[in-house]
Motif scaffolding. Sequence first.
Motif, PDB file in Angstrom:
ATOM      1  N   LYS A 169      -5.877 -22.553  -6.346  1.00  0.00           N
ATOM      2  CA  LYS A 169      -6.781 -21.247  -7.367  1.00  0.00           C
ATOM      3  C   LYS A 169      -7.055 -20.557  -5.868  1.00  0.00           C
ATOM      4  CE  LYS A 169      -9.698 -24.888 -10.271  1.00  0.00           C
ATOM      5  NZ  LYS A 169     -10.790 -25.116 -10.037  1.00  0.00           N
ATOM      6  N   LEU A 170      -7.034 -19.817  -6.295  1.00  0.00           N
ATOM      7  CA  LEU A 170      -7.669 -18.604  -6.022  1.00  0.00           C
ATOM      8  C   LEU A 170      -8.495 -17.140  -5.832  1.00  0.00           C
ATOM      9  CD1 LEU A 170      -4.151 -16.787  -6.510  1.00  0.00           C
ATOM     10  CD2 LEU A 170      -4.252 -18.370  -4.608  1.00  0.00           C
ATOM     11  N   GLU A 171      -8.795 -17.084  -5.038  1.00  0.00           N
ATOM     12  CA  GLU A 171     -10.110 -16.186  -4.965  1.00  0.00           C
ATOM     13  C   GLU A 171      -9.579 -14.623  -4.553  1.00  0.00           C
ATOM     14  OE1 GLU A 171     -13.349 -16.388  -2.274  1.00  0.00           O
ATOM     15  OE2 GLU A 171     -14.233 -17.743  -3.933  1.00  0.00           O
ATOM     16  N   VAL A 172     -10.097 -13.295  -4.837  1.00  0.00           N
ATOM     17  CA  VAL A 172      -9.769 -12.004  -4.116  1.00  0.00           C
ATOM     18  C   VAL A 172     -10.066 -12.196  -3.009  1.00  0.00           C
ATOM     19  CG1 VAL A 172      -9.847  -9.626  -4.406  1.00  0.00           C
ATOM     20  CG2 VAL A 172      -9.321 -11.304  -6.704  1.00  0.00           C
ATOM     21  N   ASP A 173     -10.000 -10.992  -2.131  1.00  0.00           N
ATOM     22  CA  ASP A 173      -9.965 -10.841  -0.975  1.00  0.00           C
ATOM     23  C   ASP A 173     -10.108  -9.838  -1.015  1.00  0.00           C
ATOM     24  OD1 ASP A 173     -10.971 -10.847   1.339  1.00  0.00           O
ATOM     25  OD2 ASP A 173      -9.272 -10.340   2.600  1.00  0.00           O
ATOM     26  N   PRO A 174     -11.445  -9.338  -1.149  1.00  0.00           N
ATOM     27  CA  PRO A 174     -11.878  -7.441  -1.093  1.00  0.00           C
ATOM     28  C   PRO A 174     -11.202  -6.474  -0.255  1.00  0.00           C
ATOM     29  CG  PRO A 174     -13.977  -8.757  -2.083  1.00  0.00           C
ATOM     30  CD  PRO A 174     -12.840  -9.314  -0.820  1.00  0.00           C
ATOM     31  N   ALA A 175     -11.421  -6.932   1.187  1.00  0.00           N
ATOM     32  CA  ALA A 175     -10.368  -5.497   1.801  1.00  0.00           C
ATOM     33  C   ALA A 175      -8.987  -5.853   1.972  1.00  0.00           C
ATOM     34  CB  ALA A 175     -10.684  -6.663   3.537  1.00  0.00           C
ATOM     35  N   SER A 176      -8.676  -7.384   2.530  1.00  0.00           N
ATOM     36  CA  SER A 176      -6.761  -7.005   1.746  1.00  0.00           C
ATOM     37  C   SER A 176      -6.390  -6.287   0.346  1.00  0.00           C
ATOM     38  CB  SER A 176      -5.782  -8.643   2.292  1.00  0.00           C
ATOM     39  OG  SER A 176      -7.060  -9.698   1.523  1.00  0.00           O
ATOM     40  N   ALA A 177      -7.501  -6.391  -0.107  1.00  0.00           N
ATOM     41  CA  ALA A 177      -7.026  -6.258  -2.160  1.00  0.00           C
ATOM     42  C   ALA A 177      -6.439  -4.474  -2.104  1.00  0.00           C
ATOM     43  CB  ALA A 177      -7.870  -6.452  -3.334  1.00  0.00           C
ATOM     44  N   ALA A 178      -7.456  -4.194  -1.493  1.00  0.00           N
ATOM     45  CA  ALA A 178      -7.451  -2.582  -0.920  1.00  0.00           C
ATOM     46  C   ALA A 178      -5.736  -2.147  -0.278  1.00  0.00           C
ATOM     47  CB  ALA A 178      -8.414  -1.901  -0.307  1.00  0.00           C
ATOM     48  N   VAL A 179      -5.140  -3.219   0.217  1.00  0.00           N
ATOM     49  CA  VAL A 179      -4.255  -3.076   0.990  1.00  0.00           C
ATOM     50  C   VAL A 179      -3.075  -2.673  -0.127  1.00  0.00           C
ATOM     51  CG1 VAL A 179      -2.753  -3.954   2.747  1.00  0.00           C
ATOM     52  CG2 VAL A 179      -5.298  -3.763   3.277  1.00  0.00           C
ATOM     53  N   VAL A 180      -3.581  -4.263  -1.231  1.00  0.00           N
ATOM     54  CA  VAL A 180      -2.886  -4.513  -1.751  1.00  0.00           C
ATOM     55  C   VAL A 180      -2.375  -3.052  -3.075  1.00  0.00           C
ATOM     56  CG1 VAL A 180      -1.499  -5.818  -4.359  1.00  0.00           C
ATOM     57  CG2 VAL A 180      -2.347  -7.079  -2.105  1.00  0.00           C
ATOM     58  N   ARG A 181      -3.441  -2.515  -2.940  1.00  0.00           N
ATOM     59  CA  ARG A 181      -3.308  -1.845  -4.347  1.00  0.00           C
ATOM     60  C   ARG A 181      -2.627  -0.276  -3.596  1.00  0.00           C
ATOM     61  NH1 ARG A 181      -9.102  -3.566  -4.276  1.00  0.00           N
ATOM     62  NH2 ARG A 181      -9.001  -5.103  -6.722  1.00  0.00           N
ATOM     63  N   TRP A 182      -3.264  -0.405  -2.147  1.00  0.00           N
ATOM     64  CA  TRP A 182      -2.949   0.890  -1.422  1.00  0.00           C
ATOM     65  C   TRP A 182      -1.345   0.873  -1.752  1.00  0.00           C
ATOM     66  CZ3 TRP A 182      -0.083   2.127   2.748  1.00  0.00           C
ATOM     67  CH2 TRP A 182       0.434   2.898   3.297  1.00  0.00           C
ATOM     68  N   ILE A 183      -0.073   0.116  -1.484  1.00  0.00           N
ATOM     69  CA  ILE A 183       0.669  -0.538  -2.052  1.00  0.00           C
ATOM     70  C   ILE A 183       1.989   0.130  -2.732  1.00  0.00           C
ATOM     71  CG2 ILE A 183       2.797  -2.110  -1.362  1.00  0.00           C
ATOM     72  CD1 ILE A 183       1.372  -3.684   0.593  1.00  0.00           C
ATOM     73  N   PHE A 184       0.810  -0.482  -4.069  1.00  0.00           N
ATOM     74  CA  PHE A 184       1.157  -0.302  -5.680  1.00  0.00           C
ATOM     75  C   PHE A 184       1.196   1.638  -5.421  1.00  0.00           C
ATOM     76  CE2 PHE A 184       1.638  -4.986  -5.688  1.00  0.00           C
ATOM     77  CZ  PHE A 184       2.375  -4.788  -7.064  1.00  0.00           C
ATOM     78  N   GLY A 185       0.479   1.973  -5.045  1.00  0.00           N
ATOM     79  CA  GLY A 185       0.119   3.696  -5.514  1.00  0.00           C
ATOM     80  C   GLY A 185       0.844   4.324  -5.097  1.00  0.00           C
ATOM     81  N   GLN A 186       1.136   3.748  -3.295  1.00  0.00           N
ATOM     82  CA  GLN A 186       2.163   4.755  -2.963  1.00  0.00           C
ATOM     83  C   GLN A 186       4.077   4.947  -3.409  1.00  0.00           C
ATOM     84  OE1 GLN A 186       1.758   6.832   0.416  1.00  0.00           O
ATOM     85  NE2 GLN A 186      -0.380   6.950  -0.751  1.00  0.00           N
ATOM     86  N   TYR A 187       3.952   3.274  -3.529  1.00  0.00           N
ATOM     87  CA  TYR A 187       5.438   3.133  -4.581  1.00  0.00           C
ATOM     88  C   TYR A 187       5.557   3.491  -5.668  1.00  0.00           C
ATOM     89  CZ  TYR A 187       9.531   0.530  -5.545  1.00  0.00           C
ATOM     90  OH  TYR A 187      10.883   0.391  -5.328  1.00  0.00           O
ATOM     91  N   LEU A 188       4.579   4.151  -6.381  1.00  0.00           N
ATOM     92  CA  LEU A 188       4.439   4.656  -8.224  1.00  0.00           C
ATOM     93  C   LEU A 188       5.212   5.924  -7.727  1.00  0.00           C
ATOM     94  CD1 LEU A 188       2.346   1.894  -9.987  1.00  0.00           C
ATOM     95  CD2 LEU A 188       5.061   2.302  -9.528  1.00  0.00           C
ATOM     96  N   ALA A 189       4.279   6.529  -6.199  1.00  0.00           N
ATOM     97  CA  ALA A 189       3.618   7.928  -6.329  1.00  0.00           C
ATOM     98  C   ALA A 189       5.717   7.960  -5.106  1.00  0.00           C
ATOM     99  CB  ALA A 189       2.745   7.664  -5.033  1.00  0.00           C
TER     100      ALA A 189
END
Length: 507
Positions: A169-189
């Motif tokens: 079972k996993l639980e979202v860590d807000p601080a590091s989840a923001a890094v993941v979203r940033w990585i996806f955003g940069q790659y799609l850019a």
Amino acid sequence: MSLHACLYCRVSTEEQSREGFSILAQRDRLMAFCRAQSWDVAGIYVDDGHSGAKLDRPALSRLRQDAKTDLFQLVLVWKVDRLSRKVAHLAALVDEFDRAHVAFRSVTEPFDTSHAAGRAFMQMLGVFAELERENIRERSALGIRKRVEQGFVHGRPTMLGYRFVEKGKLEVDPASAAVVRWIFGQYLAGVGTLRIAQHLINGVSGLQTEVVYREFRHVSAHSVRDRISWILKNPIYAGYAAIGDDLYAGRHEAIIDLTTWQQAQAQIQSRQNIPNRAHASRYLLTGRIICGQCGARMFGYRQPNRSPEARHIRPYYEYYCCRSNSGFQGRNWTCDNWGVKREHAEEVVLGALRGLAVEGIPGRAAPSLPEDPFTADLSRRRQELQASLGQAERRQRNLFRAIEEAPDLDAAVLSRVRELAEEQKRLALELAVVEKALRNGGPGLSRPEVERLLQDVPRILDAAGHDQIRELLRTFVRRVVVTPVERPSKGHSRLFPKEVTVEFYPL
């Protein structure tokens, strides 16, 4: 004199949890057996949590070494499968013990390895032990798949963006989840994984510094790039639990929405389909730029910026280099025209093309050049292909004439006709490739089409992407010649002033 025996105990974590067959229970029973037989215990070897399918076990390795030193005369186990669950490994160990004059015995299975019948019985027990291991593996794989189908994540991978709260079972860590979203955003850019890694190592504004520092600052850029690639491909971030290529709805919260994750996979696939030499398209003039000193072609080359102060602003210097000066493909260093800066050469060529479109200036005539060795090789190859093709056609005509005169010729002649037809086809294809390389482009358009395209040149140069501009140059530019203007007595040849001349195709 009493017998010296060593005791070997082993249990894997799964066996202990399933059967309660602990190390302590095995040791107690082996010690009791030795007391009943009046044997001395020379040593106890314990492998706790190690699989019986492998020989690479710490205690077993020590036992095998000690067997060669006459420390004991007998290896005693509770069951044969404690020593190994593979027949091949079991036979090899018993043979090794025999060479060291050490006997092998099991408390619960009556056999004696000192004679053939006992060894055969022992190997039969090994067969059943190996069968049981395969059954255990199948049951484990089935159990893992069942849990994944129920939405649990298998294993405990290091998941940036999540915390493990309990098994699967996993639980979202807000601080590091923001890094993941940033990585996806940069790659799609359109940013590459290595550049994203460099940004993370250097620090990114808007992201928590502690998270970035903890995860990325003490790791090399290439290791961070590999981790970023793993993150981009991982379906767990889109809310899935995965096993192999199968995806199931997970019980954890997704960090990336499904659409974003699918776009990232499409982007990854499209980048993987780029040929290996795709980086050559960074250089607009590849295939057109020629050395005015020796006539050889020039190629794109980039050199790392070694200045610590300016490296983060401009990581590389880029040039077009003469192949005869660089030792390219084993060539001799026969030319002192090292090359020209990429920015300067491309600025001159784009300016000349804009002048052709706006003011009708055709560009300066290029100076006469020595014959390019590459072009000379192609010309010789074209002559050879033309001669071979003509010879094959003559042989085929002769065979056709023979068939007309004697229709009952055997199959060997007909087979030869087919072989000649295949040879002609191969030669014609290779000749077409060579002739295309010699032509090296050209407008290939009608006069009205060329005029319409010329009217659009300023707009294309201002708004189009890199690949479109490169194709535009290949349409109009026949060649670009780089010639040294003067030669200072000191300094590297790359510092010599260069004249860049653009020659367009006749319109």
